[in-house]
Design an enzyme around this catalytic site. Structure first.
Site, mmCIF file in Angstrom:
data_model
loop_
_atom_site.group_PDB
_atom_site.id
_atom_site.type_symbol
_atom_site.label_atom_id
_atom_site.label_comp_id
_atom_site.label_asym_id
_atom_site.label_seq_id
_atom_site.Cartn_x
_atom_site.Cartn_y
_atom_site.Cartn_z
ATOM 1 N N HIS A 193 -8.599 -80.669 29.425
ATOM 2 C CA HIS A 193 -8.182 -81.845 30.192
ATOM 3 C C HIS A 193 -9.457 -82.436 30.751
ATOM 4 O O HIS A 193 -10.077 -81.850 31.622
ATOM 5 C CB HIS A 193 -7.228 -81.445 31.324
ATOM 6 N N GLY A 233 -4.371 -87.345 31.679
ATOM 7 C CA GLY A 233 -5.406 -88.355 31.866
ATOM 8 C C GLY A 233 -5.071 -89.704 31.270
ATOM 9 O O GLY A 233 -5.929 -90.593 31.240
ATOM 10 N N GLY A 279 0.528 -86.519 33.761
ATOM 11 C CA GLY A 279 1.253 -86.611 35.021
ATOM 12 C C GLY A 279 1.499 -88.083 35.305
ATOM 13 O O GLY A 279 2.594 -88.615 35.174
ATOM 14 N N ARG A 320 -4.493 -92.333 47.968
ATOM 15 C CA ARG A 320 -5.382 -92.738 46.872
ATOM 16 C C ARG A 320 -6.394 -93.837 47.243
ATOM 17 O O ARG A 320 -7.570 -93.723 46.883
ATOM 18 C CB ARG A 320 -4.577 -93.153 45.641
ATOM 19 N N CYS A 353 -4.959 -93.311 63.375
ATOM 20 C CA CYS A 353 -6.111 -93.529 64.244
ATOM 21 C C CYS A 353 -7.363 -93.145 63.468
ATOM 22 O O CYS A 353 -7.994 -92.113 63.731
ATOM 23 C CB CYS A 353 -5.958 -92.697 65.507
ATOM 24 N N GLU A 354 -7.684 -93.942 62.478
ATOM 25 C CA GLU A 354 -8.793 -93.625 61.574
ATOM 26 C C GLU A 354 -9.171 -94.908 60.831
ATOM 27 O O GLU A 354 -8.314 -95.548 60.208
ATOM 28 C CB GLU A 354 -8.307 -92.533 60.608
ATOM 29 N N TYR A 389 0.743 -88.922 42.457
ATOM 30 C CA TYR A 389 -0.240 -88.569 43.493
ATOM 31 C C TYR A 389 -0.010 -89.397 44.764
ATOM 32 O O TYR A 389 -0.963 -89.774 45.445
ATOM 33 C CB TYR A 389 -1.671 -88.726 42.961
HETATM 34 N N1 LLP Z 1 -3.514 -81.382 33.271
HETATM 35 C C1 LLP Z 1 -4.397 -80.843 34.125
HETATM 36 C C2 LLP Z 1 -4.945 -79.524 33.861
HETATM 37 C C3 LLP Z 1 -4.776 -81.562 35.267
HETATM 38 O O1 LLP Z 1 -5.671 -81.033 36.114
HETATM 39 C C4 LLP Z 1 -4.227 -82.839 35.507
HETATM 40 C C5 LLP Z 1 -4.600 -83.602 36.700
HETATM 41 C C6 LLP Z 1 -3.300 -83.355 34.574
HETATM 42 C C7 LLP Z 1 -2.978 -82.594 33.461
HETATM 43 C C8 LLP Z 1 -2.654 -84.695 34.749
HETATM 44 O O2 LLP Z 1 -3.554 -85.737 34.835
HETATM 45 P P1 LLP Z 1 -2.978 -87.244 34.827
HETATM 46 O O3 LLP Z 1 -2.292 -87.453 33.514
HETATM 47 O O4 LLP Z 1 -1.984 -87.338 35.931
HETATM 48 O O5 LLP Z 1 -4.152 -88.114 35.045
HETATM 49 N N2 LLP Z 1 -5.211 -87.222 42.538
HETATM 50 C C9 LLP Z 1 -5.868 -87.968 41.482
HETATM 51 C C10 LLP Z 1 -5.658 -87.354 40.134
HETATM 52 C C11 LLP Z 1 -6.060 -85.900 40.068
HETATM 53 C C12 LLP Z 1 -5.710 -85.273 38.753
HETATM 54 C C13 LLP Z 1 -5.668 -83.796 38.853
HETATM 55 N N3 LLP Z 1 -5.342 -83.158 37.611
HETATM 56 C C14 LLP Z 1 -5.377 -89.419 41.513
HETATM 57 O O6 LLP Z 1 -4.596 -89.756 42.393
HETATM 58 O O7 LLP Z 1 -5.790 -90.233 40.688
#
Ligand code: LLP
Length: 435
Positions: A193, A233, A279, A320, A353-354, A389
Site C-alpha cells: 500500500h 489509495g 477505504g 483533515r 479554542c485553537e 477519515y
Molecule cells: N490499506 C492500508 C494498509 C492502509 O494503511 C490504508 C490507509 C488503506 C488501505 C486505505 O487507504 P485509502 O484508500 O483510504 O486512501 N487519514 C488520511 C489517510 C490515511 C490513510 C491510512 N491508511 C486522510 O484523511 O487522508
C-alpha cells in the site's frame, strides 16, 4: 465586506446533497454526519470486477451500519486493531474475511487473533517470529512490503520509502521466508500500500515493484502464493470546480493492475488472486457533515479585512483540513429557504479554542478563504466528501461530544449513532477519594 457577483465562477460538476439537510438539522441537531447508502453502493459496484476481491479498509469509517452494508454488498474488510477486528465480527463477518494489517501486534490483537483465527498481513519481520512464539503459526500470513518509494496527498500519508514506518523493506523478502520456515509460519501472499492519492505513473511503478517482489519471493524459495494485494489509495475528486475536478479512471486503474497480475501469474502460477483494499474511494463521497452557522464576523478593516463564518463543527469532528490542509467542498443551505445570494470570500472556522480550527486552510496551517454564498447565523454549511477519515478520526477535544450519525437508506434517514452525552463522555473517569 461587499458581496460580489457569482457569474464568473466555473461550473461545479457532481455537487449534490441527496437528502434534506434542513430536515437533518431539525431532527438530529448539528453537527451530524450523514451517509448516503446509494452513493456507497454505486462505488462498490464500480470496483466490483470479475476475479478481483474488494477489501474495505475500515479505518476510513468503521461505522457498524456502513460495515453491515459493505458485508451485504459482498465486500470483505481489513482491521488495524483489535477493535476493528471486533467491529467486523459484530456485523457478521467470518474471521477468515477479516485481515489484520498492522506493523505490530499488541496483546489484545494477538488474543483476538488466537480466539478467532483471522489472517494477518505482517508489516514488520518481528511479527512472523511473534506469531510462532504465540503458538499461532497456523495463521495465514501475507507480507506487507515497503517498495522503497511512496506517494501521498500529504507527506503525512506517504507510506513508502525509508522515512515510512510501514511495511517490510523490499530487500528483506528472503529473510522473511527464512523466518517463516524457522517458526512454521506459512506465508501465502504479498501486499503493498504505497499511499493515498496515487496517480497512474506511480501506480505503474507499484505494479512493477510488485512483479519484482513476486520474482524475488519465488527466487528465494517462498511457499506457493495465493494472493497479491494492491492496498488502497484510490483518490476521489475532493475539488469540484471544472478546472480541478478529476475522477479516477477505474478502467485504467484495473488495466494497470490486470497487466501486472498477468505477469505475476506467469511467475508464481495461475492460482494467485488479486485484491484491492480501498477505504476513501468506497466511503468518502457518501459522507456529509451537516453543520450550522452560529456567527459571522469581520476581522480587520479595509483591504486586509477577512469575513469569518463560524460553524458548530470543529477539527475534533473533521480533522483533515487542520491535519493535512485537506480541501473539502462546502455548500451553504439557507435556513429560511431564500435563494442563494452573492458570494463572499469566507474563512470557515469552528468552535474550538485553537487557532487552527479552520476548515479553509492549506497544508502548513496557512488560512485561506473560500468563495461562498453570503450566509447568516442559522443557515447550514454542509461539508462534502466527509465519509472517509471524518468520524473515524474525530476526538473529544474541548470536551465536545461525538456527533450523531445518520444513514440515508431506502428514502429514509436512520439514526445509526446517537450524539454522545456528557455522562458517556466522563463515564470511565474517577476522582480519587479526598480530592
Ligand atoms: N490499506 C492500508 C494498509 C492502509 O494503511 C490504508 C490507509 C488503506 C488501505 C486505505 O487507504 P485509502 O484508500 O483510504 O486512501 N487519514 C488520511 C489517510 C490515511 C490513510 C491510512 N491508511 C486522510 O484523511 O487522508
Amino acid at each position: 465586506m461587499t458581496p460580489s457577483s457569482t457569474t464568473d465562477r466555473p461550473a461545479s460538476p457532481a455537487v449534490s446533497i441527496p437528502f434534506d439537510a434542513l430536515d437533518v438539522a431539525k431532527r438530529f441537531g448539528t453537527p451530524t454526519w450523514v451517509y448516503d447508502a446509494a452513493t456507497l453502493e454505486r462505488r462498490v459496484a464500480e470496483l466490483t470486477r470479475p476475479g478481483v476481491t474488494v477489501r474495505y479498509a475500515q479505518k476510513a469509517n468503521s461505522s457498524l451500519a456502513l460495515l453491515s452494508l459493505m458485508r451485504k454488498l459482498g465486500v470483505v474488510v481489513d482491521a488495524v486493531t483489535e477493535g476493528e477486528i471486533r467491529r467486523g465480527l459484530k456485523v457478521g463477518y467470518e474471521p477468515s474475511e477479516i485481515v489484520y494489517t498492522a506493523d505490530l501486534f499488541d496483546d489484545a490483537a494477538l488474543d483476538t487473533i488466537r480466539t478467532h483465527g483471522c489472517p494477518v498481513n505482517v508489516g514488520s519481520p518481528d511479527m512472523i517470529a511473534q506469531l510462532g512464539d504465540a503458538g499461532l503459526s497456523h495463521i495465514p500470513v501475507t507480507l506487507r512490503l515497503n517498495p522503497g518509494f511512496g506517494h501521498g496527498h500529504s507527506q503525512k500519508v506517504n507510506t513508502g520509502g525509508t522515512s515510512s514506518k510501514h511495511g517490510i523493506w523490499h530487500t528483506q523478502i528472503a529473510d522473511c521466508i527464512a523466518l517463516g520456515k524457522k517458526h512454521g509460519v506459512r506465508i501465502r501472499g504479498l501486499h503493498m500500500h504505497i499511499g493515498s492519492g496515487a496517480d497512474f505513473e506511480h501506480l505503474a511503478q507499484v505494479g512493477d515493484a510488485m512483479v519484482d517482489a513476486v520474482q524475488a519471493y519465488v527466487d528465494a524459495g517462498g511457499p506457493g502464493l495465493d494472493l497479491v494485494s494492491t492496498g488502497g489509495g484510490l483518490p476521489i475528486p475532493y475539488r469540484k470546480d471544472a478546472e480541478h475536478y478529476h475522477r479516477l479512471d477505474l478502467d485504467r486503474f484495473f488495466a494497470v493492475w490486470g497487466e501486472a497480475h498477468e505477469r505475476i501469474k506467469q511467475i508464481a502460477g495461475d492460482q494467485v488472486e488479486l485484491e484491492v483494499e480501498p477505504g476513501r474511494y468506497l466511503v468518502a463521497e457518501c459522507g456529509y457533515l451537516v453543520t450550522k452557522v452560529r456567527s459571522t464576523k469581520v476581522q480587520g478593516a479595509g483591504d486586509d479585512a477577512k469575513d469569518f463564518l463560524l460553524i458548530d463543527a470543529g477539527f475534533n469532528d473533521l480533522l483533515r483540513p487542520a491535519m493535512y490542509g485537506a480541501y473539502h467542498h462546502l455548500s451553504v443551505v439557507p435556513a429560511d429557504g431564500r435563494a442563494l445570494g452573492d458570494e463572499l470570500d469566507y474563512v470557515v472556522a469552528g468552535p474550538l479554542c485553537e487557532s487552527c480550527d479552520v476548515f479553509t486552510q492549506a497544508e502548513g496551517g496557512f488560512v485561506e478563504t473560500r468563495r461562498l454564498p453570503e450566509a447568516r447565523p442559522g443557515d447550514l454549511v454542509v461539508i462534502h466528501d466527509a465519509g472517509a477519515y471524518g468520524a473515524a478520526m474525530s476526538s473529544n477535544y474541548n470536551s465536545r461530544y461525538a456527533a450523531a450519525e445518520v444513514l440515508n437508506h431506502g428514502g429514509e434517514l436512520h439514526l445509526t449513532r446517537q450524539r454522545q452525552t456528557f455522562e458517556q463522555l466522563v463515564e470511565n473517569e474517577r476522582v480519587p477519594d479526598g480530592l
